[in-house]
Design an enzyme around this catalytic site. Structure first.
Site, short mmCIF file in Angstrom:
data_model
loop_
_atom_site.label_atom_id
_atom_site.label_comp_id
_atom_site.label_asym_id
_atom_site.label_seq_id
_atom_site.Cartn_x
_atom_site.Cartn_y
_atom_site.Cartn_z
N ASP B 6 0.90 -1.10 -0.07
CA ASP B 6 0.02 0.04 0.09
C ASP B 6 0.81 1.28 -0.01
O ASP B 6 2.13 1.07 0.46
CB ASP B 6 -1.03 0.16 1.29
CG ASP B 6 -1.59 0.89 1.30
OD1 ASP B 6 -2.17 1.59 0.35
OD2 ASP B 6 -1.90 1.68 2.49
N ASP B 8 -0.10 4.82 0.86
CA ASP B 8 -0.42 6.02 2.04
C ASP B 8 -0.32 5.26 3.28
O ASP B 8 -1.27 4.32 3.49
CB ASP B 8 -1.73 6.57 1.82
CG ASP B 8 -1.83 7.57 0.50
OD1 ASP B 8 -0.79 7.96 0.08
OD2 ASP B 8 -2.80 7.71 -0.06
N ASP B 137 -1.78 -0.59 5.79
CA ASP B 137 -2.17 -0.04 7.29
C ASP B 137 -3.71 -0.33 7.71
O ASP B 137 -3.81 0.17 8.82
CB ASP B 137 -1.67 1.26 7.20
CG ASP B 137 -2.40 2.20 6.33
OD1 ASP B 137 -2.74 1.84 5.38
OD2 ASP B 137 -2.33 3.62 6.84
#
Lengths: 180, 180
Positions: B6, B8, B137
């Site tokens: 991922d 961000d 996250d």
């Protein structure tokens, strides 16, 4: 069922728009009629000396918004949604990505509505994506994996040498090909 | 081995940049220190009355270019490339996609070089993508498929309630987690 559909070709008339803009911008240069296109990339069909002119056409910021939809294609994928098919538009950005990445999202919103932008996948290696079918005009699709999907050729003059794969003819036979 | 990462969070310090810009733009409003963030989305942690201000921070055209990289993350994925890992940056555009889709490509080019933009995948449903691991996250990742990859949590204050998944701690233990 998961169906992946390429954008330029099956849904967006990239080829037709290129030819129209080419003739408008470079009226004194030769052009290749759509039915005489033989290679997937313009750069492999047009003479080498015209390469920078060719690129200047489709890399222009205003090029993508000018592309009209393949109406039968939009109708087909809208129908698939109604039928409960998980449909995703799976497209590779141009190497010079400056304008095309935003414009691809804007194009989908303009012609299919905002919610359809959530079905957009920008990816260079389509073998990574799960699906039952990938409808794509590119003759051969390779990447890091052996694809799970069946590659259905979207019929275009430059992919007719491929005889080993099933093909969709201007969306007339998509139900038969996908078996829905 | 295919590793999806991922953007961000694990690679781009979206959270830290938001907080810095928030304090700069709205110095008289309350802020939530990073260590007190509990929900994945800002909108679920900040009071409802501040929602439009919160969005105005990260939807600003100039926001994305301001985001500094997570240096250890860039080092880790560069190392993975050297080790022969097929690494792809797998990111979901913001719902308001106007600036972020181009800016994500530009960010990757700026911090990882042009060739790495070819490893970028913009997709909303990450369950569609093949991989051995997805480092992300976001606490829970769902979509149309049961994912093939193992979800490795990229440790952040707002995902510590997840105890059933393995986790990467600021990239310190990535080799051990991936087994390379």
């Amino acid at each position: 069922m998961i169906v992946l559909v390429d954008m330029d070709g099956p849904l967006a008339d990239f080829e037709g728009t290129f030819l129209k803009e080419w003739k408008r911008m470079f009226p004194n240069e030769p052009h290749i009629p759509l039915r005489h296109r033989r290679k997937f990339y313009f750069r492999d069909d047009y003479p080498q000396r015209l390469l920078s002119k060719v690129e200047s056409v489709y890399l222009d910021q205003k090029f993508y918004p000018k592309i009209p939809p393949i109406v039968e294609g939009l109708e087909a994928i809208r129908e698939m949604v109604v039928l409960g098919v998980n449909i995703f538009i799976c497209t590779t950005p141009l190497s010079v990505y400056k304008h095309c990445v935003f414009e691809k999202y804007a194009w989908v919103e303009r012609h299919l509505g905002y919610d359809f932008t959530k079905r957009l996948v920008l990816i260079r290696d389509k073998t990574l994506v799960h699906g039952d079918f990938l409808i794509d005009d590119r003759p051969e699709i390779t990447g890091v994996l052996k694809p799970i999907w069946e590659h259905i050729i979207y019929d275009c003059p430059y992919n007719r040498q491929i005889i080993s794969k099933r093909r969709i003819m201007r969306w007339r036979n998509w139900r038969e090909i996908l078996g829905v």
